[in-house]
Design a protein around this motif. Structure first.
Motif, short mmCIF file in Angstrom:
data_model
loop_
_atom_site.label_atom_id
_atom_site.label_comp_id
_atom_site.label_asym_id
_atom_site.label_seq_id
_atom_site.Cartn_x
_atom_site.Cartn_y
_atom_site.Cartn_z
N PHE A 108 -0.89 6.43 -8.45
CA PHE A 108 -1.76 6.60 -7.56
C PHE A 108 -1.62 7.25 -6.13
CE2 PHE A 108 -0.74 2.34 -8.74
CZ PHE A 108 -1.41 1.69 -9.27
N VAL A 151 -6.07 -2.97 -4.89
CA VAL A 151 -5.16 -4.31 -4.81
C VAL A 151 -6.04 -5.12 -4.89
CG1 VAL A 151 -3.84 -4.87 -2.61
CG2 VAL A 151 -4.13 -2.66 -3.23
N LEU A 199 -7.87 2.28 -2.45
CA LEU A 199 -6.36 1.87 -2.56
C LEU A 199 -6.71 -0.23 -3.17
CD1 LEU A 199 -4.14 2.67 -3.65
CD2 LEU A 199 -2.87 2.32 -1.80
N PHE A 248 -2.17 -7.45 -10.38
CA PHE A 248 -0.66 -6.84 -10.80
C PHE A 248 0.45 -8.29 -11.03
CE2 PHE A 248 -2.51 -4.11 -7.93
CZ PHE A 248 -2.77 -2.89 -8.27
N MET A 255 9.72 -0.01 -8.41
CA MET A 255 9.43 0.30 -6.64
C MET A 255 10.56 0.50 -5.97
SD MET A 255 5.74 -0.47 -7.57
CE MET A 255 5.19 -0.61 -5.87
N TYR A 282 0.67 -1.00 -0.44
CA TYR A 282 0.12 -0.03 0.07
C TYR A 282 0.45 0.73 0.22
CZ TYR A 282 -4.51 -2.37 0.80
OH TYR A 282 -5.38 -3.18 0.72
N LEU A 304 6.38 -3.48 -10.62
CA LEU A 304 5.23 -3.90 -10.52
C LEU A 304 4.53 -3.02 -12.28
CD1 LEU A 304 2.02 -4.27 -9.25
CD2 LEU A 304 2.32 -1.66 -9.04
N LEU A 314 2.76 2.05 -3.04
CA LEU A 314 2.53 1.86 -4.13
C LEU A 314 1.61 3.93 -4.15
CD1 LEU A 314 -1.13 -0.95 -5.02
CD2 LEU A 314 1.30 -0.74 -6.71
#
Lengths: 222, 222
Positions: free
Chosen positions: A14, A26, A22, A31, A56, A5, A108, A8
């Motif tokens: 996001f 998810v 969210l 993903f 990420m 979380y 991701l 993201l």
């Protein structure tokens, strides 16, 4: 899970999405999480853009080739970031750059069909995408109108800046002295002098057919 | 009424919208129709972009000023077209160009709030906007990587092309010989010779501090 979380929420698309949305995203979105060691290719130039990759963790090398193949420039991309989101739609739906891992990277990936669902269902996500695309268009469209200095050093700095996604950080230019001289419209001698002077001031590192700019922001300010 | 429908369907954001959706859009959206005689200002540079203007009929002059005010370029914009749709979102939400009517013009304006509703409610409209923004980003982002010719004429053509929204049509450059020479990195003498040669070949018209390119496409192909 909480870690995902937080990660993201750092990503450009996001930003500002509420916890409820969210959670829904998810749960409902496919993903793919990818971990790659250094030296692996994520995307090759000319590959169709049928997904969006988000960086990420780690550092990517992003390489762009001149249309006539006479030189390439490699820029570093640090997490969090998104790879060429402007290639999902429009006339040219393939990547124009190659991305390779410089360090171990966490990525991701979201397929275009999943992304279209996110765009349809979440106003903030959509707004983030509009903002991202508009800002990129504004930046690129404004470039030709900026002031150009007349010294070889100004022209070299401008050459690198115009081709950079980010106006800071490390850039690596693979180009011969003659090609660079042509590109910035200076004699080979003036170009060579300018580069050696920048080298002496520790603003660039000079190799055979290669110039490394460790920190573009320092060169711009110098 | 049918005429409005046909006109709307020609506009970049309305392409491909079905008759049912279009009927709904025309009924539910606040449009403003504007008719202006020649010589009127539609939008001034730096004005906040709080609406989208569509050119339905006629010709606009679109003027852009260099950041340091040293020159301006004026391009013609012909209907159907949309004025700077990339200025609605992103970092800089003001127009970067000025638009003036060259002939009598018919314009349609939609407030940003109404436009957000259209974007939210109609998938095709949204897709058209993504495509428009992505194509513009791709075009602008690709420019620095194109091949540059080394002759003064190549550099002049490139200078004009890089600053043009459309790679064809009439462009008017207000610039002194010395400023142009600096901008394209040539001596004043070479620049002057090149311009007089283009003039002799009927590819440009030359005035004091002004160059008119009647058809950019002819200059590019010459």
């Amino acid at each position: 899970m909480l870690q995902i979380y937080d990660k993201l929420l750092e990503l450009p698309l996001f930003l500002g999405i509420g916890m409820d949305d969210l959670t829904h995203i998810v749960e409902a979105t496919k993903f793919e999480f990818i971990k790659l060691r250094a030296g692996k290719t994520v995307v090759s130039e000319n590959q169709p853009c049928e997904q969006l990759y988000f960086l990420m963790d780690g550092i990517l090398n992003m390489e762009t080739r001149a249309d006539d193949n006479s030189y390439t420039m490699t820029e570093e991309m640090k997490a969090p970031a998104v790879l060429q989101p402007e290639r999902l739609f429009g006339l040219r739906r393939h990547y124009s750059k190659s991305f390779r891992t410089k360090t171990t990277c966490g990525l991701l990936s979201i397929e275009k069909s999943e992304l279209l669902k996110l765009l349809d269902e979440h106003f903030i996500f959509r707004l983030n995408y509009y903002n991202l695309l508009c800002t990129r268009t504004q930046r690129a469209g404004g470039m030709p109108w900026r002031r150009t200095g007349e010294q070889p050093r100004d022209k070299f700095t401008r050459f690198v800046s115009d081709r950079s996604d980010r106006p800071a950080g490390r850039k690596e230019l693979c180009i011969t002295m003659q090609q660079l001289a042509n590109a910035i419209n200076e004699s080979r001698l003036n170009t060579s002098r300018m580069l050696h002077d920048l080298h002496a001031h520790d603003l660039i590192r000079l190799y055979r057919s290669k110039v490394i700019i460790p920190h573009l922001e320092k060169l711009v300010q110098a």
